[in-house]
Scaffold this motif. Structure first.
Motif, mmCIF file in Angstrom:
data_model
loop_
_atom_site.group_PDB
_atom_site.id
_atom_site.type_symbol
_atom_site.label_atom_id
_atom_site.label_comp_id
_atom_site.label_asym_id
_atom_site.label_seq_id
_atom_site.Cartn_x
_atom_site.Cartn_y
_atom_site.Cartn_z
ATOM 1 N N UNK A 125 0.819 -1.210 0.000
ATOM 2 C CA UNK A 125 0.000 0.000 0.000
ATOM 3 C C UNK A 125 0.856 1.265 0.000
ATOM 4 N N UNK A 126 0.327 2.259 -0.694
ATOM 5 C CA UNK A 126 0.947 3.583 -0.775
ATOM 6 C C UNK A 126 -0.035 4.613 -0.217
ATOM 7 N N UNK A 127 0.483 5.779 0.124
ATOM 8 C CA UNK A 127 -0.379 6.801 0.704
ATOM 9 C C UNK A 127 -1.508 7.198 -0.248
ATOM 10 N N UNK A 128 -1.235 7.164 -1.533
ATOM 11 C CA UNK A 128 -2.281 7.546 -2.492
ATOM 12 C C UNK A 128 -3.412 6.533 -2.572
ATOM 13 N N UNK A 129 -3.237 5.390 -1.927
ATOM 14 C CA UNK A 129 -4.310 4.394 -1.883
ATOM 15 C C UNK A 129 -5.350 4.742 -0.829
ATOM 16 N N UNK A 130 -5.068 5.711 0.017
ATOM 17 C CA UNK A 130 -6.025 6.116 1.047
ATOM 18 C C UNK A 130 -7.306 6.612 0.395
ATOM 19 N N UNK A 131 -8.409 5.996 0.752
ATOM 20 C CA UNK A 131 -9.699 6.298 0.128
ATOM 21 C C UNK A 131 -10.759 5.441 0.795
ATOM 22 N N UNK A 132 -11.998 5.675 0.407
ATOM 23 C CA UNK A 132 -13.082 4.771 0.774
ATOM 24 C C UNK A 132 -13.321 3.830 -0.399
ATOM 25 N N UNK A 133 -13.351 2.552 -0.110
ATOM 26 C CA UNK A 133 -13.585 1.547 -1.147
ATOM 27 C C UNK A 133 -15.018 1.045 -1.008
ATOM 28 N N UNK A 134 -15.784 1.275 -2.055
ATOM 29 C CA UNK A 134 -17.204 0.936 -2.063
ATOM 30 C C UNK A 134 -17.444 -0.298 -2.920
ATOM 31 N N UNK A 135 -18.306 -1.140 -2.423
ATOM 32 C CA UNK A 135 -18.742 -2.314 -3.177
ATOM 33 C C UNK A 135 -20.222 -2.143 -3.496
ATOM 34 N N UNK A 136 -20.617 -2.583 -4.665
ATOM 35 C CA UNK A 136 -22.018 -2.529 -5.062
ATOM 36 C C UNK A 136 -22.395 -3.830 -5.752
ATOM 37 N N UNK A 137 -23.658 -4.203 -5.637
ATOM 38 C CA UNK A 137 -24.126 -5.382 -6.360
ATOM 39 C C UNK A 137 -25.440 -5.063 -7.045
ATOM 40 N N UNK A 138 -25.710 -5.829 -8.094
ATOM 41 C CA UNK A 138 -26.980 -5.663 -8.792
ATOM 42 C C UNK A 138 -27.495 -7.021 -9.234
ATOM 43 N N UNK A 139 -28.811 -7.116 -9.298
ATOM 44 C CA UNK A 139 -29.457 -8.380 -9.630
ATOM 45 C C UNK A 139 -29.405 -8.658 -11.120
ATOM 46 N N UNK A 140 -29.655 -7.610 -11.914
ATOM 47 C CA UNK A 140 -29.818 -7.800 -13.329
ATOM 48 C C UNK A 140 -28.476 -7.890 -14.034
ATOM 49 N N UNK A 141 -28.516 -8.424 -15.218
ATOM 50 C CA UNK A 141 -27.381 -8.398 -16.120
ATOM 51 C C UNK A 141 -27.864 -7.797 -17.417
ATOM 52 N N UNK A 142 -27.295 -6.708 -17.808
ATOM 53 C CA UNK A 142 -27.756 -6.095 -19.041
ATOM 54 C C UNK A 142 -27.149 -4.734 -19.230
ATOM 55 N N UNK A 143 -27.356 -4.172 -20.374
ATOM 56 C CA UNK A 143 -26.696 -2.905 -20.711
ATOM 57 C C UNK A 143 -27.280 -1.722 -19.975
ATOM 58 N N UNK A 144 -26.749 -1.464 -18.841
ATOM 59 C CA UNK A 144 -26.985 -0.194 -18.174
ATOM 60 C C UNK A 144 -28.296 -0.056 -17.444
ATOM 61 N N UNK A 145 -29.136 -1.070 -17.496
ATOM 62 C CA UNK A 145 -30.442 -0.889 -16.871
ATOM 63 C C UNK A 145 -30.490 -1.411 -15.446
ATOM 64 N N UNK A 146 -29.394 -1.961 -14.992
ATOM 65 C CA UNK A 146 -29.406 -2.505 -13.650
ATOM 66 C C UNK A 146 -29.325 -1.392 -12.614
ATOM 67 N N UNK A 147 -29.784 -1.681 -11.420
ATOM 68 C CA UNK A 147 -29.651 -0.761 -10.300
ATOM 69 C C UNK A 147 -28.597 -1.321 -9.369
ATOM 70 N N UNK A 148 -27.624 -0.517 -9.035
ATOM 71 C CA UNK A 148 -26.553 -0.945 -8.144
ATOM 72 C C UNK A 148 -26.862 -0.514 -6.714
ATOM 73 N N UNK A 149 -26.719 -1.461 -5.795
ATOM 74 C CA UNK A 149 -26.934 -1.218 -4.381
ATOM 75 C C UNK A 149 -25.572 -1.234 -3.701
#
Lengths: 116, 111
Positions: free
Chosen positions: A82-106
């Motif tokens: 790890x480097x200092x520039x790695x300091x950040x918030x790391x967010x994870x998201x999931x979505x049910x659908x598979x498709x071009x852009x219509x999914x909603x990420x939680x």
């Protein structure tokens, strides 16, 4: 039902250490995303999984970043040396659908990584 | 390449007053547009989304947004702001899968 969970919520690492961040998506969600959010910025895409397949890793900033989702559910984002520039918030998201852009990420609550 | 611009870094609104947060996007095809809200120490919560159809979309907590293709805009509105609305608001555009976010607008609500 339970939402997306992430652990740990906070992580302090010394420069040069390796860290592993965990994401538990919503049960049954096919797609899983990792984002990095620097202080005062919007989230930026890191990588995307469809089930266990990593279909897009174009946002990973260097080869020190590695993500996996071996059984198509839980995912781990690993950062080596790890480097200092790695300091950040790391967010994870999931979505049910598979498709071009219509999914909603939680989104999960994020892991705040501080590298000293 | 997709991009999102949120021109206002901070906005202060009196409680009970109306709100409009600006969002402009750049995308070559029909965009999928989202507004998320983030409270301190929390993840992102979806307020509303636009995929197609009616250009005025309703969301949670009394928010709405209007898609204007001619202006490449997707502004968020609320007729009467509550103190609990104070948070960071992010506009995002999606093409195939990933979301591209703006830099956010921090909403401050004064009594």
């Amino acid at each position: 039902g339970a939402g997306v969970s992430q652990s740990p919520r906070y992580k302090v690492a010394k420069r040069g250490q390796d860290v592993a961040l965990r994401c538990d998506p919503i049960s049954g969600h096919v797609s899983l995303f990792w984002y990095q959010q620097a202080l005062g910025q919007g989230p930026e895409f890191l990588t995307y999984f469809q089930n266990e397949a990593q279909l897009d890793k174009s946002g990973l900033p260097s080869d020190r970043f590695f993500a996996e989702r071996p059984e198509g559910s839980v995912s781990t984002l690993k950062i080596q040396r790890t480097q200092q520039e790695d300091s950040a918030v790391y967010l994870c998201a999931s979505s049910l659908e598979v498709g071009p852009g219509t999914h909603t990420q939680y989104f999960g609550p994020g892991t705040r990584l501080t590298v000293l | 390449a997709q991009s999102v611009t949120q021109p206002d870094i901070h906005i202060t609104v009196s409680e009970g007053a109306s709100l409009e947060l600006r969002c402009n996007y750049s995308y070559g095809a029909t965009p999928y547009l989202f507004w998320y809200v983030q409270s301190p120490g929390q993840g992102l919560q979806l307020l509303l989304k636009y995929f197609s159809g009616d250009t005025l979309v309703q969301g949670i907590k009394g928010f709405e947004a209007e898609f204007k293709r001619s202006q490449s805009s997707f502004n968020l509105r609320k007729p009467s702001v509550h103190w609990s609305d104070a948070a960071e608001y992010f506009c995002a555009v999606s093409g195939f899968q990933k979301l591209v976010f703006g830099t956010g607008t921090r909403l401050l609500v004064s009594p």
